[in-house]
Design a protein around this motif. Structure first.
Motif, PDB file in Angstrom:
ATOM      1  N   GLY A  15      10.542  39.233 106.393  1.00 38.28           N
ATOM      2  CA  GLY A  15      10.898  40.654 106.367  1.00 38.28           C
ATOM      3  C   GLY A  15      11.400  41.144 107.706  1.00 38.28           C
ATOM      4  N   TYR A  16      10.687  40.793 108.769  1.00 33.34           N
ATOM      5  CA  TYR A  16      11.126  41.220 110.101  1.00 33.34           C
ATOM      6  C   TYR A  16      12.409  40.519 110.521  1.00 33.34           C
ATOM      7  CZ  TYR A  16       6.982  44.023 110.956  1.00 33.34           C
ATOM      8  OH  TYR A  16       6.018  44.996 110.889  1.00 33.34           O
ATOM      9  N   MET A  17      12.610  39.302 110.068  1.00 33.35           N
ATOM     10  CA  MET A  17      13.860  38.600 110.363  1.00 33.35           C
ATOM     11  C   MET A  17      15.041  39.357 109.768  1.00 33.35           C
ATOM     12  SD  MET A  17      14.957  35.416 111.422  1.00 33.35           S
ATOM     13  CE  MET A  17      16.398  34.418 111.184  1.00 33.35           C
ATOM     14  N   ALA A  18      14.889  39.835 108.542  1.00 33.33           N
ATOM     15  CA  ALA A  18      15.958  40.606 107.900  1.00 33.33           C
ATOM     16  C   ALA A  18      16.217  41.905 108.658  1.00 33.33           C
ATOM     17  CB  ALA A  18      15.586  40.896 106.445  1.00 33.33           C
ATOM     18  N   ILE A  19      15.152  42.550 109.095  1.00 31.11           N
ATOM     19  CA  ILE A  19      15.300  43.797 109.858  1.00 31.11           C
ATOM     20  C   ILE A  19      15.985  43.512 111.196  1.00 31.11           C
ATOM     21  CG2 ILE A  19      14.016  45.593 111.088  1.00 31.11           C
ATOM     22  CD1 ILE A  19      11.951  45.402 108.733  1.00 31.11           C
ATOM     23  N   LEU A  20      15.564  42.453 111.884  1.00 33.06           N
ATOM     24  CA  LEU A  20      16.171  42.104 113.166  1.00 33.06           C
ATOM     25  C   LEU A  20      17.655  41.800 113.031  1.00 33.06           C
ATOM     26  CD1 LEU A  20      13.445  39.851 114.842  1.00 33.06           C
ATOM     27  CD2 LEU A  20      14.222  42.105 115.592  1.00 33.06           C
ATOM     28  N   LYS A  21      18.024  41.149 111.942  1.00 35.11           N
ATOM     29  CA  LYS A  21      19.438  40.843 111.719  1.00 35.11           C
ATOM     30  C   LYS A  21      20.261  42.115 111.755  1.00 35.11           C
ATOM     31  CE  LYS A  21      22.710  39.544 108.178  1.00 35.11           C
ATOM     32  NZ  LYS A  21      23.348  40.847 108.092  1.00 35.11           N
ATOM     33  N   ASN A  22      19.804  43.142 111.061  1.00 34.20           N
ATOM     34  CA  ASN A  22      20.555  44.381 110.993  1.00 34.20           C
ATOM     35  C   ASN A  22      20.457  45.198 112.280  1.00 34.20           C
ATOM     36  OD1 ASN A  22      21.541  43.991 108.350  1.00 34.20           O
ATOM     37  ND2 ASN A  22      19.531  44.516 107.563  1.00 34.20           N
ATOM     38  N   VAL A  23      19.277  45.267 112.858  1.00 26.87           N
ATOM     39  CA  VAL A  23      19.084  46.029 114.090  1.00 26.87           C
ATOM     40  C   VAL A  23      19.920  45.442 115.226  1.00 26.87           C
ATOM     41  CG1 VAL A  23      17.372  46.596 115.874  1.00 26.87           C
ATOM     42  CG2 VAL A  23      16.816  46.918 113.467  1.00 26.87           C
ATOM     43  N   CYS A  24      20.031  44.129 115.266  1.00 23.57           N
ATOM     44  CA  CYS A  24      20.758  43.464 116.350  1.00 23.57           C
ATOM     45  C   CYS A  24      22.251  43.325 116.070  1.00 23.57           C
ATOM     46  CB  CYS A  24      20.143  42.094 116.621  1.00 23.57           C
ATOM     47  SG  CYS A  24      18.458  42.207 117.260  1.00 23.57           S
ATOM     48  N   GLY A  25      22.726  43.903 114.977  1.00 23.56           N
ATOM     49  CA  GLY A  25      24.157  43.928 114.697  1.00 23.56           C
ATOM     50  C   GLY A  25      24.772  42.595 114.335  1.00 23.56           C
ATOM     51  N   GLN A  26      24.003  41.718 113.724  1.00 21.24           N
ATOM     52  CA  GLN A  26      24.539  40.439 113.270  1.00 21.24           C
ATOM     53  C   GLN A  26      25.282  40.680 111.966  1.00 21.24           C
ATOM     54  OE1 GLN A  26      23.923  37.565 115.438  1.00 21.24           O
ATOM     55  NE2 GLN A  26      23.488  39.467 116.519  1.00 21.24           N
ATOM     56  N   HIS A  27      26.545  40.310 111.913  1.00 22.80           N
ATOM     57  CA  HIS A  27      27.392  40.646 110.769  1.00 22.80           C
ATOM     58  C   HIS A  27      27.260  39.680 109.597  1.00 22.80           C
ATOM     59  CE1 HIS A  27      29.051  43.818 113.122  1.00 22.80           C
ATOM     60  NE2 HIS A  27      29.454  42.984 114.059  1.00 22.80           N
ATOM     61  N   SER A  28      26.751  38.510 109.850  1.00 20.59           N
ATOM     62  CA  SER A  28      26.595  37.553 108.760  1.00 20.59           C
ATOM     63  C   SER A  28      25.304  36.772 108.962  1.00 20.59           C
ATOM     64  CB  SER A  28      27.778  36.579 108.714  1.00 20.59           C
ATOM     65  OG  SER A  28      27.734  35.698 109.830  1.00 20.59           O
ATOM     66  N   MET A  29      24.854  36.158 107.902  1.00 14.42           N
ATOM     67  CA  MET A  29      23.650  35.345 107.979  1.00 14.42           C
ATOM     68  C   MET A  29      23.892  34.125 108.879  1.00 14.42           C
ATOM     69  SD  MET A  29      21.385  36.898 106.401  1.00 14.42           S
ATOM     70  CE  MET A  29      20.173  36.611 105.156  1.00 14.42           C
ATOM     71  N   ARG A  30      25.073  33.567 108.811  1.00 17.70           N
ATOM     72  CA  ARG A  30      25.390  32.407 109.654  1.00 17.70           C
ATOM     73  C   ARG A  30      25.386  32.797 111.134  1.00 17.70           C
ATOM     74  NH1 ARG A  30      27.700  27.550 108.187  1.00 17.70           N
ATOM     75  NH2 ARG A  30      27.987  28.479 106.156  1.00 17.70           N
ATOM     76  N   GLU A  31      25.946  33.978 111.457  1.00 19.64           N
ATOM     77  CA  GLU A  31      25.934  34.465 112.835  1.00 19.64           C
ATOM     78  C   GLU A  31      24.494  34.663 113.313  1.00 19.64           C
ATOM     79  OE1 GLU A  31      27.858  38.129 115.434  1.00 19.64           O
ATOM     80  OE2 GLU A  31      27.786  38.299 113.263  1.00 19.64           O
ATOM     81  N   MET A  32      23.655  35.216 112.447  1.00 18.68           N
ATOM     82  CA  MET A  32      22.253  35.413 112.782  1.00 18.68           C
ATOM     83  C   MET A  32      21.580  34.070 113.063  1.00 18.68           C
ATOM     84  SD  MET A  32      19.179  36.573 110.277  1.00 18.68           S
ATOM     85  CE  MET A  32      19.419  35.056 109.395  1.00 18.68           C
ATOM     86  N   ASP A  33      21.842  33.098 112.215  1.00 18.39           N
ATOM     87  CA  ASP A  33      21.233  31.780 112.367  1.00 18.39           C
ATOM     88  C   ASP A  33      21.627  31.154 113.700  1.00 18.39           C
ATOM     89  OD1 ASP A  33      19.507  29.902 111.029  1.00 18.39           O
ATOM     90  OD2 ASP A  33      21.256  28.596 110.802  1.00 18.39           O
ATOM     91  N   GLU A  34      22.893  31.275 114.073  1.00 15.95           N
ATOM     92  CA  GLU A  34      23.379  30.693 115.323  1.00 15.95           C
ATOM     93  C   GLU A  34      22.814  31.424 116.543  1.00 15.95           C
ATOM     94  OE1 GLU A  34      27.615  30.941 114.894  1.00 15.95           O
ATOM     95  OE2 GLU A  34      27.674  29.335 113.415  1.00 15.95           O
ATOM     96  N   ASN A  35      22.748  32.755 116.482  1.00 10.94           N
ATOM     97  CA  ASN A  35      22.351  33.538 117.648  1.00 10.94           C
ATOM     98  C   ASN A  35      20.844  33.682 117.822  1.00 10.94           C
ATOM     99  OD1 ASN A  35      25.021  33.956 118.344  1.00 10.94           O
ATOM    100  ND2 ASN A  35      25.173  35.832 117.169  1.00 10.94           N
TER     101      ASN A  35
END
Length: 93
Positions: A15-35
């Motif tokens: 749940g927090y991972m999903a929130i962090l993805k959006n809060v940190c401005g990651q545009h895609s799941m792949r970008e989130m995974d890499e960063n």
């Protein structure tokens, strides 16, 4: 012969991972995974989720699978719960 190992993530981790993805401005799941697969990001998720045993970030496929299984009502409730738990002043505005 090699065996595939599995990591068990808590609902808080995902749940927090999903929130962090959006809060940190990651545009895609792949970008989130890499960063996010850096020690500082893992430490941050470990801190906010309370999972001291977390050793790596969940893969984006794992997060997608988890989110697909949740109902829209559950996601809405979870978002409100997280907001009010972490920012209680919203209750009075």
């Amino acid at each position: 012969m090699t065996f595939q190992s599995y990591i068990t993530y808590t609902q808080a981790d995902l749940g927090y991972m999903a929130i962090l993805k959006n809060v940190c401005g990651q545009h895609s799941m792949r970008e989130m995974d890499e960063n996010f697969n850096k020690e500082t990001c893992i430490d941050t998720l470990r801190l906010i989720s309370g999972n001291r045993n977390l050793s790596e970030m969940p893969h984006y496929d794992t997060l997608n699978y988890y989110l697909e299984k949740l109902s829209p009502e559950c996601l809405e409730y979870s978002g409100r719960f997280w907001l009010f738990r972490n920012y209680p002043f919203f209750l009075f505005s």
